[in-house]
Design a protein around this motif. Structure first.
Motif, PDB file in Angstrom:
ATOM      1  N   GLU A 181       0.831  -1.200   0.000  1.00 36.57           N
ATOM      2  CA  GLU A 181       0.000   0.000   0.000  1.00 36.57           C
ATOM      3  C   GLU A 181       0.872   1.260   0.000  1.00 36.57           C
ATOM      4  OE1 GLU A 181      -3.379   2.075   2.832  1.00 36.57           O
ATOM      5  OE2 GLU A 181      -3.271  -0.113   2.765  1.00 36.57           O
ATOM      6  N   VAL A 182       1.906   1.275   0.819  1.00 42.95           N
ATOM      7  CA  VAL A 182       2.809   2.427   0.882  1.00 42.95           C
ATOM      8  C   VAL A 182       3.519   2.601  -0.465  1.00 42.95           C
ATOM      9  CG1 VAL A 182       4.937   3.304   1.938  1.00 42.95           C
ATOM     10  CG2 VAL A 182       3.101   2.405   3.383  1.00 42.95           C
ATOM     11  N   ALA A 203      19.811   7.796 -10.414  1.00 40.59           N
ATOM     12  CA  ALA A 203      18.471   8.369 -10.472  1.00 40.59           C
ATOM     13  C   ALA A 203      18.194   9.129  -9.182  1.00 40.59           C
ATOM     14  CB  ALA A 203      17.445   7.247 -10.643  1.00 40.59           C
ATOM     15  N   PRO A 204      17.383  10.190  -9.273  1.00 39.03           N
ATOM     16  CA  PRO A 204      17.023  10.908  -8.049  1.00 39.03           C
ATOM     17  C   PRO A 204      16.271   9.987  -7.088  1.00 39.03           C
ATOM     18  CG  PRO A 204      16.247  12.073 -10.011  1.00 39.03           C
ATOM     19  CD  PRO A 204      16.759  10.754 -10.447  1.00 39.03           C
ATOM     20  N   GLU A 205      16.384  10.268  -5.814  1.00 38.25           N
ATOM     21  CA  GLU A 205      15.707   9.475  -4.794  1.00 38.25           C
ATOM     22  C   GLU A 205      14.446  10.225  -4.384  1.00 38.25           C
ATOM     23  OE1 GLU A 205      16.674   7.675  -0.358  1.00 38.25           O
ATOM     24  OE2 GLU A 205      18.066   9.086  -1.269  1.00 38.25           O
ATOM     25  N   PHE A 206      13.307   9.569  -4.442  1.00 33.19           N
ATOM     26  CA  PHE A 206      12.043  10.193  -4.067  1.00 33.19           C
ATOM     27  C   PHE A 206      11.642   9.720  -2.681  1.00 33.19           C
ATOM     28  CE2 PHE A 206       8.183  12.362  -4.691  1.00 33.19           C
ATOM     29  CZ  PHE A 206       7.190  11.609  -4.107  1.00 33.19           C
ATOM     30  N   LYS A 207      11.259  10.651  -1.791  1.00 33.15           N
ATOM     31  CA  LYS A 207      10.867  10.304  -0.425  1.00 33.15           C
ATOM     32  C   LYS A 207       9.546  10.964  -0.109  1.00 33.15           C
ATOM     33  CE  LYS A 207      15.242   9.795   2.036  1.00 33.15           C
ATOM     34  NZ  LYS A 207      15.995  10.311   3.162  1.00 33.15           N
ATOM     35  N   PHE A 255       4.272   5.711  -5.256  1.00 34.81           N
ATOM     36  CA  PHE A 255       4.374   5.780  -6.715  1.00 34.81           C
ATOM     37  C   PHE A 255       3.402   6.816  -7.268  1.00 34.81           C
ATOM     38  CE2 PHE A 255       2.859   4.317 -10.910  1.00 34.81           C
ATOM     39  CZ  PHE A 255       4.040   4.420 -11.622  1.00 34.81           C
ATOM     40  N   LYS A 256       2.171   6.807  -6.770  1.00 40.85           N
ATOM     41  CA  LYS A 256       1.170   7.775  -7.236  1.00 40.85           C
ATOM     42  C   LYS A 256       1.566   9.202  -6.842  1.00 40.85           C
ATOM     43  CE  LYS A 256      -1.523   4.900  -9.295  1.00 40.85           C
ATOM     44  NZ  LYS A 256      -1.639   4.922 -10.748  1.00 40.85           N
ATOM     45  N   LEU A 257       2.130   9.369  -5.639  1.00 41.53           N
ATOM     46  CA  LEU A 257       2.597  10.688  -5.208  1.00 41.53           C
ATOM     47  C   LEU A 257       3.774  11.155  -6.062  1.00 41.53           C
ATOM     48  CD1 LEU A 257       2.284  10.340  -1.338  1.00 41.53           C
ATOM     49  CD2 LEU A 257       1.070  12.008  -2.771  1.00 41.53           C
ATOM     50  N   ALA A 258       4.650  10.231  -6.444  1.00 43.57           N
ATOM     51  CA  ALA A 258       5.784  10.586  -7.303  1.00 43.57           C
ATOM     52  C   ALA A 258       5.279  11.056  -8.664  1.00 43.57           C
ATOM     53  CB  ALA A 258       6.737   9.400  -7.458  1.00 43.57           C
TER      54      ALA A 258
END
Length: 184
Positions: free
Chosen positions: A75-76, A177-181, A81-84
């Motif tokens: 779920e997280v 690649a950039p790191e998404f948090k 992924f959707k937030l990114a």
């Protein structure tokens, strides 16, 4: 009351429920001693049974917990992924190292990581020696990367000397690649 306690009441005159009688009661013969041994054996068997039930329950709960953890991780990952994806569509606050977007419940952050540099120390030492930079070569013939790095810059997928502009042999640049948090 169980069978043994009934026998104790009838044959030994002991009421195991009466605390005062329980404190004053003493074992006086072999029959009472044997009965006490049976009580100990029964109590230990009851504990082992209880322990097995509790351990089974713990194993069941751990399995349920692990399954829930897997569900939560999925779920997280889904919402991250959707937030990114959403993050790419909104105006962001940009700095040299990251982009951020604030929301009432948290922040979306894309951090730019430094490129990973893979060195071939043998080639790099050879290059430093050929270019008269032997002070940057350590005694064990490995480059003094911390010092030498200050005199280099990344141009595309190459590393070049700031002083000569020459491409330095023995260094490979690997973009990351950039790191998404998601920070909550």
């Amino acid at each position: 009351m169980n069978i043994i306690e009934n026998l104790a009441m009838q044959n030994l005159g002991v009421d195991m429920e009466d605390e005062q009688q329980r404190e004053s009661w003493k074992i006086q013969n072999d029959s009472q001693a044997d009965w006490a041994l049976d009580k100990i054996r029964e109590a230990q068997a009851e504990y082992r049974r209880f322990e097995m039930v509790v351990n089974d329950k713990i194993a069941q709960l751990q399995a349920v917990l692990e399954k829930e953890k897997e569900r939560i991780v999925k779920e997280v990952e889904f919402f991250s992924f959707k937030l990114a994806q959403y993050f790419e569509t909104v105006p962001k606050r940009k700095s040299k190292t990251q982009e951020t977007y604030k929301l009432p419940s948290g922040r979306l952050v894309k951090k730019y990581r430094q490129p990973k540099i893979v060195r071939d120390d043998e080639k790099l030492v050879k290059w430093l020696e050929q270019n008269g930079m032997t002070e940057l070569v350590k005694i064990q013939k490995s480059p003094d990367w911390a010092t030498f790095k200050k005199d280099t810059e990344i141009v595309g997928d190459k590393v070049v000397s700031k002083t000569t502009g020459e491409v330095i042999d023995g260094i490979t640049v690997i973009e990351q690649a950039p790191e998404f948090k998601v920070e909550v």
